[in-house]
Design a protein around this motif. Structure first.
Motif, PDB file in Angstrom:
ATOM      1  N   ASP A  56       1.188 -13.877   0.914  1.00 39.73           N
ATOM      2  CA  ASP A  56       1.287 -14.530  -0.491  1.00 39.73           C
ATOM      3  C   ASP A  56       0.692 -13.695  -1.824  1.00 39.73           C
ATOM      4  O   ASP A  56       0.144 -13.230  -1.681  1.00 39.73           O
ATOM      5  N   MET A  57       1.386 -13.480  -2.839  1.00 33.25           N
ATOM      6  CA  MET A  57       1.190 -12.625  -3.212  1.00 33.25           C
ATOM      7  C   MET A  57       1.085 -12.862  -4.697  1.00 33.25           C
ATOM      8  O   MET A  57       2.465 -13.752  -5.805  1.00 33.25           O
ATOM      9  N   ALA A  58       0.522 -12.483  -5.911  1.00 34.70           N
ATOM     10  CA  ALA A  58      -0.090 -13.277  -7.148  1.00 34.70           C
ATOM     11  C   ALA A  58       0.322 -12.294  -8.112  1.00 34.70           C
ATOM     12  O   ALA A  58       0.803 -11.551  -7.876  1.00 34.70           O
ATOM     13  N   PRO A  59       0.768 -12.531  -9.177  1.00 31.96           N
ATOM     14  CA  PRO A  59       1.667 -11.766 -10.016  1.00 31.96           C
ATOM     15  C   PRO A  59       0.896 -11.090 -10.388  1.00 31.96           C
ATOM     16  O   PRO A  59      -0.496 -10.995 -11.267  1.00 31.96           O
ATOM     17  N   GLY A  60       1.551  -9.199 -10.957  1.00 29.89           N
ATOM     18  CA  GLY A  60       0.564  -7.963 -10.857  1.00 29.89           C
ATOM     19  C   GLY A  60      -0.169  -7.791  -9.649  1.00 29.89           C
ATOM     20  O   GLY A  60      -1.045  -6.433 -10.387  1.00 29.89           O
ATOM     21  N   THR A  61      -0.100  -8.066  -8.525  1.00 31.14           N
ATOM     22  CA  THR A  61      -0.196  -7.232  -7.309  1.00 31.14           C
ATOM     23  C   THR A  61       0.083  -6.306  -6.800  1.00 31.14           C
ATOM     24  O   THR A  61       1.814  -6.396  -7.266  1.00 31.14           O
ATOM     25  N   ASN A  62      -0.009  -5.671  -6.365  1.00 31.53           N
ATOM     26  CA  ASN A  62       0.678  -4.043  -6.260  1.00 31.53           C
ATOM     27  C   ASN A  62       0.007  -3.161  -5.183  1.00 31.53           C
ATOM     28  O   ASN A  62      -1.166  -3.323  -5.445  1.00 31.53           O
ATOM     29  N   TYR A  63       0.852  -2.647  -4.714  1.00 31.15           N
ATOM     30  CA  TYR A  63       0.332  -1.969  -3.396  1.00 31.15           C
ATOM     31  C   TYR A  63       0.827  -0.631  -4.047  1.00 31.15           C
ATOM     32  O   TYR A  63       2.191  -0.199  -4.025  1.00 31.15           O
ATOM     33  N   ALA A  64       0.137   0.724  -3.660  1.00 28.63           N
ATOM     34  CA  ALA A  64       0.732   1.758  -3.947  1.00 28.63           C
ATOM     35  C   ALA A  64       1.389   2.251  -2.853  1.00 28.63           C
ATOM     36  O   ALA A  64       1.336   1.633  -1.976  1.00 28.63           O
ATOM     37  N   ALA A  65       1.969   3.637  -3.204  1.00 25.61           N
ATOM     38  CA  ALA A  65       2.928   4.506  -2.001  1.00 25.61           C
ATOM     39  C   ALA A  65       2.182   3.833  -0.298  1.00 25.61           C
ATOM     40  O   ALA A  65       0.778   4.392  -0.476  1.00 25.61           O
ATOM     41  N   HIS A  66       2.908   3.793   0.244  1.00 26.63           N
ATOM     42  CA  HIS A  66       1.905   3.817   1.235  1.00 26.63           C
ATOM     43  C   HIS A  66       3.600   3.980   3.085  1.00 26.63           C
ATOM     44  O   HIS A  66       4.788   3.171   2.189  1.00 26.63           O
ATOM     45  N   THR A  67       2.719   4.051   3.879  1.00 25.78           N
ATOM     46  CA  THR A  67       3.513   4.275   5.537  1.00 25.78           C
ATOM     47  C   THR A  67       3.133   2.444   6.008  1.00 25.78           C
ATOM     48  O   THR A  67       1.522   1.932   5.512  1.00 25.78           O
ATOM     49  N   HIS A  68       3.335   2.085   7.568  1.00 26.38           N
ATOM     50  CA  HIS A  68       3.407   1.533   8.342  1.00 26.38           C
ATOM     51  C   HIS A  68       3.692   2.251   9.727  1.00 26.38           C
ATOM     52  O   HIS A  68       4.585   3.407   9.486  1.00 26.38           O
ATOM     53  N   GLN A  69       2.986   2.046  10.819  1.00 23.17           N
ATOM     54  CA  GLN A  69       3.204   2.938  12.027  1.00 23.17           C
ATOM     55  C   GLN A  69       4.353   2.259  12.978  1.00 23.17           C
ATOM     56  O   GLN A  69       4.532   2.549  13.335  1.00 23.17           O
ATOM     57  N   LEU A  70       4.112   0.231  12.249  1.00 22.98           N
ATOM     58  CA  LEU A  70       5.749   0.041  12.907  1.00 22.98           C
ATOM     59  C   LEU A  70       6.665  -0.671  12.480  1.00 22.98           C
ATOM     60  O   LEU A  70       6.760  -0.367  10.823  1.00 22.98           O
ATOM     61  N   LEU A  71       7.975  -0.831  13.160  1.00 23.20           N
ATOM     62  CA  LEU A  71       8.909  -0.915  12.160  1.00 23.20           C
ATOM     63  C   LEU A  71       8.488  -2.679  11.256  1.00 23.20           C
ATOM     64  O   LEU A  71       7.711  -3.432  11.499  1.00 23.20           O
ATOM     65  N   GLU A  72       8.836  -2.377   9.960  1.00 24.34           N
ATOM     66  CA  GLU A  72       8.330  -3.836   9.200  1.00 24.34           C
ATOM     67  C   GLU A  72       9.552  -4.333   9.013  1.00 24.34           C
ATOM     68  O   GLU A  72      10.634  -3.838   8.571  1.00 24.34           O
TER      69      GLU A  72
END
Length: 117
Positions: free
Chosen positions: A54-70
């Motif tokens: 669940d993400m509330a309004p205004g939530t953000n993540y800067a540029a990122h990666t994952h080691q696994l398939l998403e």
């Protein structure tokens, strides 16, 4: 061994199935302000897992990666990445290492799965 944050247990499972309602979920609200995560399944050895986020309004993540398939399926609301707007019913899959951002301008619930490619 597989783990879950669901309060239920495989010892009570019928035919190897585990079931839960939203009331059974344990939500982690410490990940990031505005984000709540309920792990549905986690395999400790492989790192694979499935979660409701669940993400509330205004939530953000800067540029990122994952080691696994998403894989992300939008259950409700809207979220954005650096490529597109995703609305209820939309699905996106990213290969390991794909650089992306995440932002929610309204309440949003997604089902996220990380697995080996």
């Amino acid at each position: 061994m597989a783990e879950s944050n669901i309060k239920a247990s495989f010892s009570n499972a019928v035919s190897g199935s585990q079931r839960a309602t939203l009331d059974d979920l344990v939500w982690d609200t410490q990940t990031k302000p505005g984000v709540s995560v309920a792990i549905l399944y986690r395999h400790e050895t492989s790192g694979e897992y499935t979660a409701l986020v669940d993400m509330a309004p205004g939530t953000n993540y800067a540029a990122h990666t994952h080691q696994l398939l998403e894989e992300v399926f939008v259950i409700s609301g809207t979220f954005y990445d650096n490529e597109k707007v995703y609305r209820t019913g939309d699905y996106v899959i990213r290969e390991p290492g794909a650089v992306h951002t995440t932002r929610a301008d309204e309440d949003c619930r997604v089902l996220v799965t990380y697995r080996r490619f």
